[in-house]
Design an enzyme around this catalytic site. Structure first.
Site, PDB file in Angstrom:
ATOM      1  CG  ASP A 155      -2.040   1.047   1.133  1.00 39.56           C
ATOM      2  OD1 ASP A 155      -3.023   0.867   0.388  1.00 39.56           O
ATOM      3  OD2 ASP A 155      -1.895   2.067   1.827  1.00 39.56           O
ATOM      4  CG  ASP A 284      -5.662  -4.521  -4.578  1.00 39.42           C
ATOM      5  OD1 ASP A 284      -6.429  -3.719  -5.138  1.00 39.42           O
ATOM      6  OD2 ASP A 284      -4.595  -4.190  -4.030  1.00 39.42           O
ATOM      7  CG  HIS A 313      -5.176  -3.334  -0.592  1.00 43.42           C
ATOM      8  ND1 HIS A 313      -4.361  -2.951  -1.632  1.00 43.42           N
ATOM      9  CD2 HIS A 313      -4.916  -2.463   0.417  1.00 43.42           C
ATOM     10  CE1 HIS A 313      -3.664  -1.885  -1.280  1.00 43.42           C
ATOM     11  NE2 HIS A 313      -3.975  -1.578  -0.039  1.00 43.42           N
TER      12      HIS A 313
END
Length: 341
Positions: A155, A284, A313
């Site tokens: 991320d 994701d 994710h």
């Protein structure tokens, strides 16, 4: 940033007549600091700002005091350092199962960004990735004084961590890269950011803790999402509207900060030749689509690739064992290069 939270579903949730429909509501959590001092330094009486389940998160707290602000981090085990990053809207809690396993084999460091987890929020902090990267860099080199380390990114830990790595390539033993980006956003990732820049969505994130609450919970695997100790650990990190500013700035910065992020891709060649492991949760659609994976592989064509069709994710939550596998392999390679047995 996950398939289960595709843009149509986010929009449907947002505009439905459910919990998010009341635009005047504000969510507060009545939390107290943890009365149990859990610091590695017994003379440090600083309290954690909220209580987290001690079985899920059994670690001692460390604090880096910089300009009157305390940045929280975990530092477990001995040996080759591994630095675990985090993104939005989470904190070092996301890495807890990796820490538990890998601290038996290495020194594992996992921090909380300013304004996230147990860390303080600096005065006049804007929550930009540039500011976060400055704190990461200072923690690693000024406070911990690490010479070389393995870096794990996912991320926003990707742009913020890789900014540091590409500025200090000689300090990097190797990398684990998972569900992230290092370039100007395109397609669904860009659309997601533009949606989060709308006044309506910003109000929901700030007032209702929409990102760390409903979106985060829906993005977790079924077991984690059904465990209140886990969902509370993420939601309670942002107990008031004021505390949630960072959780809306990050998705907005995907596009607003795209020029800064693009410069990271332009410097990825400084890491060429480093051992790299990719871990992608394929549910994701924003950061693990075919185009994104191909782009990463173009920079590191010799990297190991692990594709997880059932992971979303938050790969550290869905498949910590994949990180353990990659990191143990990296440690073996690094140790061999250092002449260790």
């Amino acid at each position: 940033m996950f398939k289960i939270l595709s843009l149509p579903l986010i929009a449907a949730t947002f505009f439905s007549g459910g919990v998010l429909a009341n635009t005047t509501e504000q969510v507060f959590y009545d939390l107290q600091p943890d009365p149990v001092i859990a610091n590695a330094d017994p003379t440090n009486l600083k309290q954690r700002p909220f209580i987290v389940d001690k079985e899920e998160y059994p670690f001692k707290s460390h604090w880096y005091d910089r300009n009157g602000v305390s940045m929280h981090y975990v530092d477990e085990g001995e040996g080759i350092p591994i630095v675990l990053t985090h993104g939005n809207p989470d904190w070092s809690f996301l890495n807890r199962n990796i820490i538990k396993a890998m601290s038996k084999h290495a020194r594992v460091i996992a921090y909380d960004l300013p304004g996230f987890g147990f860390s303080d929020t600096p005065e006049n902090f804007k929550f930009t990735p540039q500011e976060h990267s400055e704190w990461i860099e200072s923690l690693i080199f000024d406070h911990l004084k690490l010479d070389k380390f393995i870096l794990v990114v996912q991320d926003w830990g990707g742009p913020t961590g890789l900014h540091v790595a590409t500025n200090h390539p000689d300090s990097i033993y190797g990398l684990v890269i998972s569900n992230t980006w290092a370039w100007k956003p395109e397609g669904p990732l860009k659309e997601f950011s533009m949606l989060m820049r709308t006044p309506e969505m910003e109000r929901k994130v700030i007032d209702l803790n929409f990102f760390a609450g409903p979106l985060m919970t829906q993005g977790l695997n079924e077991k984690s999402a059904g465990n209140k100790a886990i969902t509370d650990a993420y939601a309670h990190a942002f107990p008031t509207p004021e505390s949630r500013r960072g959780t809306i700035v990050f998705p907005q910065q995907i596009t607003e900060g795209e020029e800064w992020v693009q410069k990271i891709e332009d410097r990825l060649d400084t890491l060429a030749g480093k051992p790299v492991h990719f871990i992608f949760g394929l549910k994701d659609e924003l950061t693990a689509n075919d185009e994104s994976i191909a782009r990463w592989r173009s920079h590191f064509p010799n990297a190991d690739l692990l594709l997880l069709p059932n992971a979303n994710h938050f790969t550290q939550e869905d498949s910590p064992e994949s990180f353990v596998f990659a990191l143990r392999k990296l440690l073996k390679e690094v140790g061999s290069n250092l002449g260790e047995k």
